[in-house]
Design an enzyme around this catalytic site. Structure first.
Site, PDB file in Angstrom:
ATOM      1  N   ASP A  82       0.812  -1.126  -0.081  1.00  0.00           N
ATOM      2  CA  ASP A  82      -0.118  -0.097   0.447  1.00  0.00           C
ATOM      3  C   ASP A  82       0.912   1.475  -0.210  1.00  0.00           C
ATOM      4  O   ASP A  82       0.528   2.413  -1.085  1.00  0.00           O
ATOM      5  CB  ASP A  82      -0.817  -0.090   1.449  1.00  0.00           C
ATOM      6  CG  ASP A  82      -2.212  -1.213   1.279  1.00  0.00           C
ATOM      7  OD1 ASP A  82      -2.535  -1.435   0.167  1.00  0.00           O
ATOM      8  OD2 ASP A  82      -2.539  -1.451   2.315  1.00  0.00           O
TER       9      ASP A  82
HETATM   10  P1  NAP Z   1       0.839  -3.898   3.227  1.00  0.00           P
HETATM   11  O1  NAP Z   1       0.353  -3.025   1.866  1.00  0.00           O
HETATM   12  O2  NAP Z   1       0.588  -4.813   4.060  1.00  0.00           O
HETATM   13  O3  NAP Z   1       1.832  -5.227   2.154  1.00  0.00           O
HETATM   14  C1  NAP Z   1       2.388  -5.679   2.484  1.00  0.00           C
HETATM   15  C2  NAP Z   1       2.753  -6.860   1.793  1.00  0.00           C
HETATM   16  O4  NAP Z   1       3.568  -8.110   2.257  1.00  0.00           O
HETATM   17  C3  NAP Z   1       1.426  -8.276   0.813  1.00  0.00           C
HETATM   18  O5  NAP Z   1       1.299  -7.207  -0.710  1.00  0.00           O
HETATM   19  C4  NAP Z   1       2.037  -9.176   1.307  1.00  0.00           C
HETATM   20  O6  NAP Z   1       2.160  -9.864  -0.705  1.00  0.00           O
HETATM   21  C5  NAP Z   1       3.400  -8.777   1.376  1.00  0.00           C
HETATM   22  N1  NAP Z   1       3.790 -10.121   2.140  1.00  0.00           N
HETATM   23  C6  NAP Z   1       3.448 -10.486   3.326  1.00  0.00           C
HETATM   24  N2  NAP Z   1       4.427 -11.946   3.943  1.00  0.00           N
HETATM   25  C7  NAP Z   1       5.436 -11.034   2.876  1.00  0.00           C
HETATM   26  C8  NAP Z   1       6.401 -12.107   3.423  1.00  0.00           C
HETATM   27  N3  NAP Z   1       7.039 -13.843   4.132  1.00  0.00           N
HETATM   28  N4  NAP Z   1       7.278 -12.060   2.412  1.00  0.00           N
HETATM   29  C9  NAP Z   1       7.861 -11.369   1.075  1.00  0.00           C
HETATM   30  N5  NAP Z   1       6.414 -10.801   0.641  1.00  0.00           N
HETATM   31  C10 NAP Z   1       4.770 -10.621   2.005  1.00  0.00           C
HETATM   32  O7  NAP Z   1       1.901  -3.530   3.922  1.00  0.00           O
HETATM   33  P2  NAP Z   1       2.928  -1.895   3.563  1.00  0.00           P
HETATM   34  O8  NAP Z   1       2.927  -1.677   1.906  1.00  0.00           O
HETATM   35  O9  NAP Z   1       3.843  -2.046   4.199  1.00  0.00           O
HETATM   36  O10 NAP Z   1       1.620  -1.437   4.332  1.00  0.00           O
HETATM   37  C11 NAP Z   1       0.787  -1.331   5.701  1.00  0.00           C
HETATM   38  C12 NAP Z   1      -0.469  -1.011   5.846  1.00  0.00           C
HETATM   39  O11 NAP Z   1      -0.602  -0.601   6.733  1.00  0.00           O
HETATM   40  C13 NAP Z   1      -1.310  -0.037   5.183  1.00  0.00           C
HETATM   41  O12 NAP Z   1      -2.576   0.176   4.278  1.00  0.00           O
HETATM   42  C14 NAP Z   1      -1.457   1.683   6.338  1.00  0.00           C
HETATM   43  O13 NAP Z   1      -2.103   1.987   6.191  1.00  0.00           O
HETATM   44  C15 NAP Z   1      -2.052  -0.051   7.332  1.00  0.00           C
HETATM   45  N6  NAP Z   1      -1.261   0.417   8.580  1.00  0.00           N
HETATM   46  C16 NAP Z   1      -0.615   0.560   9.197  1.00  0.00           C
HETATM   47  C17 NAP Z   1      -0.063   1.500  10.249  1.00  0.00           C
HETATM   48  C18 NAP Z   1       0.354   1.630  10.613  1.00  0.00           C
HETATM   49  O14 NAP Z   1       0.986   2.183  11.674  1.00  0.00           O
HETATM   50  N7  NAP Z   1       2.137   0.842  10.572  1.00  0.00           N
HETATM   51  C19 NAP Z   1      -1.130   1.856  11.133  1.00  0.00           C
HETATM   52  C20 NAP Z   1      -2.522   1.373  10.382  1.00  0.00           C
HETATM   53  C21 NAP Z   1      -3.450   0.845   8.966  1.00  0.00           C
HETATM   54  P3  NAP Z   1       2.398 -11.780   0.394  1.00  0.00           P
HETATM   55  O15 NAP Z   1       1.159 -12.129   0.634  1.00  0.00           O
HETATM   56  O16 NAP Z   1       1.351 -11.632  -1.720  1.00  0.00           O
HETATM   57  O17 NAP Z   1       3.813 -11.892  -0.330  1.00  0.00           O
END
Ligand code: NAP
Length: 469
Positions: A392
């Protein structure tokens, strides 16, 4: 004399809490922050325990043992489960405040009714409502994040939801006003449990319309409720340390929630009432887009030729625990004279600072970790953007697609680099449940696989290439 010493201890403990928060500001001093927090808490407990009016010491020992029994296992959860762990801590904090308020009320109506002044009753009712609300809400939030079976993950919405919630809250307020004005009336001890039940129900109802994606932000908001509840408890018990600690807790929770909302370009009302995280309808009729895959060997060759590489870590790096392999890759590239920087998105992963913690664990110098705003203008100069399990936070739809649920969220401009390598296991979407155009872009090559395994292969390729073992 003891009173003076304990007040002084409270003052020192308050200072410890303030330093704890201050030191948490940067990874370099964060450990000291933890020690200061522990020191402040130990001091506060001892100073309170030293109160000569306490006669039943066994209860205090029992409470401390119970605290350890719950706290020690909680401290062992993996880093990826820290958001729900934090929610559970808030639940316990809220429950403690609620129970203290309840005990205080029933104790005072029999022992010292005159003590229940209007001011103290206002504080007591605020403590009880916020405490139980935080307890129920935080348990729901933890359940959603842990994907517990009987807690619905998707936002639960129904007609007149906000109106009925408001009505319930209004009823709780009306009963609270009645009991505040007549705390010792014959009906008052019967109304009190009704207020508790309403607060518990309100906590649950407040959380169910919110999707899993917004839970970490909601947890920060619940954190501030727990803090406010502790402030109210401080007024009830006439304890200045509780007032200070509660205010610090409450305001830091609120500030954190604001930072997270800003990083996702969302408003508070949108988080609380927006039902974000509802599963998106797949776009029907769209042409089938294809990914281009690359091998570790091919990617390693490109990395070797690069002079500027930006690594963008995300939740997948945390799941795979790939940070140590990423460190090896970083070392190898640096050795070859490649400039390597890490682009840190404020909400990458599942909690604020998630990526910083992991990369610090792998001893990657803080100077090479750049915040989103500091790296974005350099992205067009990057030869390679290496996306390690992020999704994301690098989705260009946030810039271009007005219909996207993440539209407006600031992102790391991975798509502007000359070449993008994206590591993930499959074609599944990220947290927001939406497709990512970056993966279909002409410049992007996918490295499918577990992040630790893929980065490990890259390391092997680069090590082999340089003749090292
Ligand atoms: P993300 O959008 O959740 O994407 C993570 C990606 O990692 C997934 O597409 C997944 O694809 C891949 N993945 C999972 N396990 C894996 C593994 N073992 N090896 C390789 N790839 C793997 O993560 P992000 O880009 O870090 O974004 C964070 C999200 O969380 C945002 O939408 C944000 O708004 C939300 N959020 C975060 C917080 C915070 O405080 N950090 C708070 C509220 C909301 P596969 O399944 O295909 O592997």
């Amino acid at each position: 004399m003891i009173y003076g010493v304990s007040q002084f201890a409270y003052l020192v403990a308050s200072a410890c809490f303030i330093f704890a928060l201050h030191w948490m500001n940067t990874p370099a001093t964060a450990r000291n922050g933890v020690y200061a927090g522990i020191a402040g808490t130990v001091l506060a407990v001892l100073a309170t325990w030293a109160d000569p009016t306490i006669i039943h010491h066994a209860w205090i020992v029992l409470a401390i043992v119970a605290g350890f029994a719950v706290g020690v296992p909680l401290s062992r959860v993996p880093l990826t489960a820290v958001p729900q762990r934090t929610a559970l801590s808030h639940a316990f904090g809220g429950l403690a405040a609620g129970l203290v308020g309840t005990a205080e009320y029933y104790l005072q109506i029999t022992e010292a009714p005159a003590h229940l002044t209007t001011f103290r009753m206002v504080a007591l009712i605020a403590e009880v409502i916020l405490g139980y609300l935080t307890f129920a809400g935080s348990l729901m939030a933890a359940g959603k994040l842990q994907e517990v079976k009987w807690v619905p993950q998707r936002p639960v919405t129904y007609p007149l939801q906000n109106a009925s919630n408001l009505l319930l809250f209004g009823l709780a307020l009306a009963l609270s006003a009645a009991i505040t004005l007549h705390p010792t009336a014959s009906w008052a001890p019967l109304v009190f449990p009704v207020i508790v039940l309403l607060a518990l129900a309100f906590g649950v109802l407040l959380i169910i319309p919110i999707g899993g994606a917004d839970m970490p932000t909601v947890i920060a908001i619940l954190n501030s409720y727990a803090g406010l509840s502790a402030v109210a408890m401080g007024f009830v018990l006439d304890n200045k340390l509780l007032i200070t600690a509660g205010a610090l807790d409450g305001s830091s929770g609120l500030i954190l929630a604001i930072i997270m909302c800003k990083a996702m370009n969302r408003s508070f009302t949108n988080v609380l009432f927006g039902a974000f995280g509802q599963v998106q309808q797949a776009k029907a009729g769209g042409e089938q887009q294809t990914y281009k895959s690359e091998t570790a060997e091919g990617a390693a060759q490109v990395l070797e030729q690069a002079s500027f590489v930006v690594i963008i870590p995300g939740y997948g790096m945390a799941v795979a625990q790939a940070q140590h392999k990423v460190r090896e890759l970083y070392d190898l590239l640096k050795k070859r004279g490649v400039t390597v920087k890490f682009a840190i998105h404020p909400v990458a992963g599942r909690m604020p600072g998630h990526m910083n913690v992991l990369l610090a664990e792998a001893d990657i110098p803080y100077t090479d970790l750049l915040e989103m705003d500091d790296i974005n203008h350099d992205m067009p100069q990057a030869d390679v953007a290496l996306v390690v399990g992020a999704n994301d936070v690098v989705n260009p739809a946030a810039r271009t697609d007005k219909t996207s649920p993440i539209y407006g969220m600031p992102i790391i401009d991975a798509d502007k680099a000359r070449t993008v390598f994206a590591i993930k296991r499959s074609k599944s979407p990220g947290f927001a449940g939406i497709d990512n155009q970056l993966y279909f872009s002409e410049r992007t090559w996918m490295l499918f696989g577990d992040a630790k395994a893929v980065v490990g292969e890259l390391v092997k390729e680069l090590t082999g290439g340089s003749g090292m073992h």
